[in-house]
Design a protein around this motif. Structure first.
Motif, PDB file in Angstrom:
ATOM      1  N   ARG A   1      10.663   2.489   3.022  1.00 25.18           N
ATOM      2  CA  ARG A   1      11.504   1.446   2.416  1.00 25.18           C
ATOM      3  C   ARG A   1      12.034   1.891   1.051  1.00 25.18           C
ATOM      4  O   ARG A   1      13.179   1.627   0.701  1.00 25.18           O
TER       5      ARG A   1
ATOM      6  N   ILE B   1      -0.652   3.520   7.169  1.00 24.31           N
ATOM      7  CA  ILE B   1       0.541   2.956   7.807  1.00 24.31           C
ATOM      8  C   ILE B   1       1.348   2.165   6.789  1.00 24.31           C
ATOM      9  O   ILE B   1       2.581   2.271   6.722  1.00 24.31           O
ATOM     10  N   ASP B   2       0.665   1.377   5.977  1.00 29.04           N
ATOM     11  CA  ASP B   2       1.346   0.612   4.938  1.00 29.04           C
ATOM     12  C   ASP B   2       2.002   1.537   3.915  1.00 29.04           C
ATOM     13  O   ASP B   2       3.132   1.293   3.474  1.00 29.04           O
TER      14      ASP B   2
ATOM     15  N   THR C   1       3.378   7.014  10.849  1.00 26.56           N
ATOM     16  CA  THR C   1       4.774   7.045  10.428  1.00 26.56           C
ATOM     17  C   THR C   1       5.200   5.667   9.958  1.00 26.56           C
ATOM     18  O   THR C   1       4.688   4.651  10.412  1.00 26.56           O
ATOM     19  N   GLY C   2       6.153   5.673   9.057  1.00 27.86           N
ATOM     20  CA  GLY C   2       6.802   4.452   8.603  1.00 27.86           C
ATOM     21  C   GLY C   2       8.301   4.643   8.710  1.00 27.86           C
ATOM     22  O   GLY C   2       8.818   5.734   8.477  1.00 27.86           O
ATOM     23  N   ARG C   3       8.996   3.580   9.089  1.00 26.41           N
ATOM     24  CA  ARG C   3      10.445   3.672   9.294  1.00 26.41           C
ATOM     25  C   ARG C   3      11.145   2.562   8.540  1.00 26.41           C
ATOM     26  O   ARG C   3      10.621   1.459   8.431  1.00 26.41           O
ATOM     27  N   ALA C   4      12.352   2.849   8.074  1.00 22.37           N
ATOM     28  CA  ALA C   4      13.178   1.845   7.413  1.00 22.37           C
ATOM     29  C   ALA C   4      14.640   2.230   7.584  1.00 22.37           C
ATOM     30  O   ALA C   4      15.000   3.403   7.510  1.00 22.37           O
TER      31      ALA C   4
ATOM     32  N   GLY D   1       5.138   3.092   5.440  1.00 17.60           N
ATOM     33  CA  GLY D   1       6.209   2.097   5.483  1.00 17.60           C
ATOM     34  C   GLY D   1       6.805   1.829   4.110  1.00 17.60           C
ATOM     35  O   GLY D   1       8.024   1.706   3.959  1.00 17.60           O
ATOM     36  N   GLU D   2       5.945   1.745   3.104  1.00 17.34           N
ATOM     37  CA  GLU D   2       6.416   1.538   1.731  1.00 17.34           C
ATOM     38  C   GLU D   2       7.264   2.722   1.272  1.00 17.34           C
ATOM     39  O   GLU D   2       8.305   2.549   0.631  1.00 17.34           O
TER      40      GLU D   2
END
Length: 110
Positions: free
Chosen positions: A35, A27-28, A103-106, A31-32
């Protein structure tokens, strides 16, 4: 008899803790990557590569089976979505099988 039950119970807890730790790392990493891709001069391929690099550095090189990066429109903003797919980690010959998707979102900088 009780000793065997305690060993199985402890191994189950260790397996669960390891799977949750790997999930948290993924997850991290997602997200990274999101971003990184959402930066003003970033692109989707670099964000996807960054997510794979973070996951490989923290866990192992072969932890991620598949990855993708897309741009979605949410609440009037462009949002980078990085998705990582990995197998559920198993410590021994027995354990859960399958895959997990994170998933990661930015929000994209403009």
């Amino acid at each position: 008899m009780v000793g065997a039950l305690v060993v199985v119970l402890v191994l189950g807890v260790v397996q669960l803790a390891y799977a949750l730790w790997v999930r948290t790392i993924l997850i991290d990493a997602a997200g990274e990557g999101a971003r990184y891709a959402a930066l003003l001069d970033g692109d989707l391929a670099s964000g996807e590569a960054r997510a794979r690099l973070v996951a490989a550095t923290a866990v192992s090189d072969a932890v991620v089976d598949a990855s993708s990066a897309t741009i979605d429109r949410e609440a009037g903003y462009d949002v980078v979505v990085v998705e990582l797919v990995a197998p559920v980690p198993v410590l021994g010959p027995l354990g859960p099988s399958g895959t997990m998707t994170v998933t990661g979102r930015a929000v994209v900088e403009q």
